[in-house]
Design a protein around this motif. Structure first.
Motif, PDB file in Angstrom:
ATOM      1  N   GLY A  66       0.866  -1.330  -0.050  1.00 49.58           N
ATOM      2  CA  GLY A  66       0.031   0.086  -0.094  1.00 49.58           C
ATOM      3  C   GLY A  66       0.973   1.239  -0.025  1.00 49.58           C
ATOM      4  O   GLY A  66       0.182   2.496   0.200  1.00 49.58           O
ATOM      5  N   TRP A  67       2.202   1.126  -0.514  1.00 52.02           N
ATOM      6  CA  TRP A  67       2.874   2.294  -0.340  1.00 52.02           C
ATOM      7  C   TRP A  67       2.737   3.086  -1.619  1.00 52.02           C
ATOM      8  O   TRP A  67       2.792   2.555  -2.685  1.00 52.02           O
ATOM      9  CB  TRP A  67       4.400   2.008  -0.153  1.00 52.02           C
ATOM     10  N   SER A  68       2.534   4.421  -1.529  1.00 51.26           N
ATOM     11  CA  SER A  68       2.469   5.362  -2.647  1.00 51.26           C
ATOM     12  C   SER A  68       3.675   5.435  -3.272  1.00 51.26           C
ATOM     13  O   SER A  68       4.752   5.051  -2.933  1.00 51.26           O
ATOM     14  CB  SER A  68       1.996   6.766  -2.150  1.00 51.26           C
ATOM     15  N   ILE A  69       3.654   6.235  -4.586  1.00 54.71           N
ATOM     16  CA  ILE A  69       4.965   5.984  -5.406  1.00 54.71           C
ATOM     17  C   ILE A  69       6.121   7.191  -4.779  1.00 54.71           C
ATOM     18  O   ILE A  69       7.147   6.820  -4.505  1.00 54.71           O
ATOM     19  CB  ILE A  69       4.577   6.675  -6.591  1.00 54.71           C
ATOM     20  N   GLY A  70       5.388   8.181  -3.784  1.00 55.93           N
ATOM     21  CA  GLY A  70       6.114   9.088  -3.135  1.00 55.93           C
ATOM     22  C   GLY A  70       6.916   8.353  -1.999  1.00 55.93           C
ATOM     23  O   GLY A  70       7.844   8.746  -1.814  1.00 55.93           O
ATOM     24  N   ARG A  72       7.595   5.253  -1.679  1.00 54.71           N
ATOM     25  CA  ARG A  72       8.532   4.342  -2.254  1.00 54.71           C
ATOM     26  C   ARG A  72       9.736   5.066  -2.753  1.00 54.71           C
ATOM     27  O   ARG A  72      10.771   4.561  -2.258  1.00 54.71           O
ATOM     28  CB  ARG A  72       7.920   3.379  -3.485  1.00 54.71           C
ATOM     29  N   HIS A  73       9.763   6.179  -3.378  1.00 54.81           N
ATOM     30  CA  HIS A  73      10.618   6.829  -3.905  1.00 54.81           C
ATOM     31  C   HIS A  73      11.749   7.273  -2.588  1.00 54.81           C
ATOM     32  O   HIS A  73      12.661   7.240  -2.454  1.00 54.81           O
ATOM     33  CB  HIS A  73      10.357   8.052  -4.509  1.00 54.81           C
ATOM     34  N   ALA A  74      10.724   7.696  -1.482  1.00 55.92           N
ATOM     35  CA  ALA A  74      11.595   8.327  -0.438  1.00 55.92           C
ATOM     36  C   ALA A  74      12.521   7.057   0.328  1.00 55.92           C
ATOM     37  O   ALA A  74      13.428   7.157   0.973  1.00 55.92           O
ATOM     38  CB  ALA A  74      10.657   8.936   0.869  1.00 55.92           C
ATOM     39  N   HIS A  75      11.655   6.073   0.389  1.00 58.52           N
ATOM     40  CA  HIS A  75      12.481   4.766   1.055  1.00 58.52           C
ATOM     41  C   HIS A  75      13.661   4.657  -0.030  1.00 58.52           C
ATOM     42  O   HIS A  75      14.850   4.084   0.730  1.00 58.52           O
ATOM     43  CB  HIS A  75      11.285   3.557   1.091  1.00 58.52           C
ATOM     44  N   TYR A  76      13.606   4.430  -1.118  1.00 61.58           N
ATOM     45  CA  TYR A  76      14.709   4.187  -2.026  1.00 61.58           C
ATOM     46  C   TYR A  76      15.803   5.233  -1.717  1.00 61.58           C
ATOM     47  O   TYR A  76      17.083   4.718  -1.597  1.00 61.58           O
ATOM     48  CB  TYR A  76      14.310   4.151  -3.330  1.00 61.58           C
ATOM     49  N   ILE A  77      15.527   6.420  -1.677  1.00 65.17           N
ATOM     50  CA  ILE A  77      16.407   7.442  -1.319  1.00 65.17           C
ATOM     51  C   ILE A  77      17.091   7.314  -0.111  1.00 65.17           C
ATOM     52  O   ILE A  77      18.531   7.486   0.414  1.00 65.17           O
ATOM     53  CB  ILE A  77      16.041   8.845  -1.599  1.00 65.17           C
TER      54      ILE A  77
END
Length: 140
Positions: A66-70, A72-77
């Protein structure tokens, strides 16, 4: 100051894809540095990886949670070691760049994901059995 992960003109989707690519590259290089091949060594066998498979696995796992794209992006960074990456310099003569690196927390997270995948596949009796059960086929 220009930031490599919030470039103006890039959409959130493009920034997300770039961060995901960096994470996958970093993990693959980490695995190759350990095993000379891009494999995750599980107690029950090796899990062979490539970038498209890794991207699909990681992103779909978080999307299914259920993670939003934002997010997920923050997690990757967050799991990338960008401070080291931004200050990189391999050589004074010719420097064609270097690969991104993961933080120790990022490596632990990815290892845990593949450990859980290996345990799930083992509980089904192996990859072939897992595929058969998912596709609804009977065991011969």
């Amino acid at each position: 100051m220009h930031s490599i992960y919030t470039e103006p003109g890039k959409t959130l989707f493009e920034r997300h894809q770039q961060a995901l690519t960096w994470v996958c590259d970093a993990y693959l290089f980490y695995l190759v540095s350990l095993h000379r091949r891009p494999v995750y060594r599980h107690a029950n066998g090796d899990i062979s990886l490539n970038q498209p498979a890794l991207q699909g696995f990681i992103d779909s796992y978080l999307m299914d949670k259920g993670w939003s794209i934002g997010r997920r992006h923050a997690h990757y960074i967050d799991i990338l070691d960008l401070i080291t990456y931004m200050g990189r310099k391999n050589s004074d003569f010719i420097d064609w760049g270097t690969v991104p690196a993961l933080t120790p927390r990022g490596i632990r997270w990815l290892n845990a994901c593949f450990s859980r995948l290996g345990e799930m596949v083992s509980s089904y009796g192996g990859w072939d059995e897992y595929v058969r059960k998912v596709e609804g086929k009977e065991t011969p």
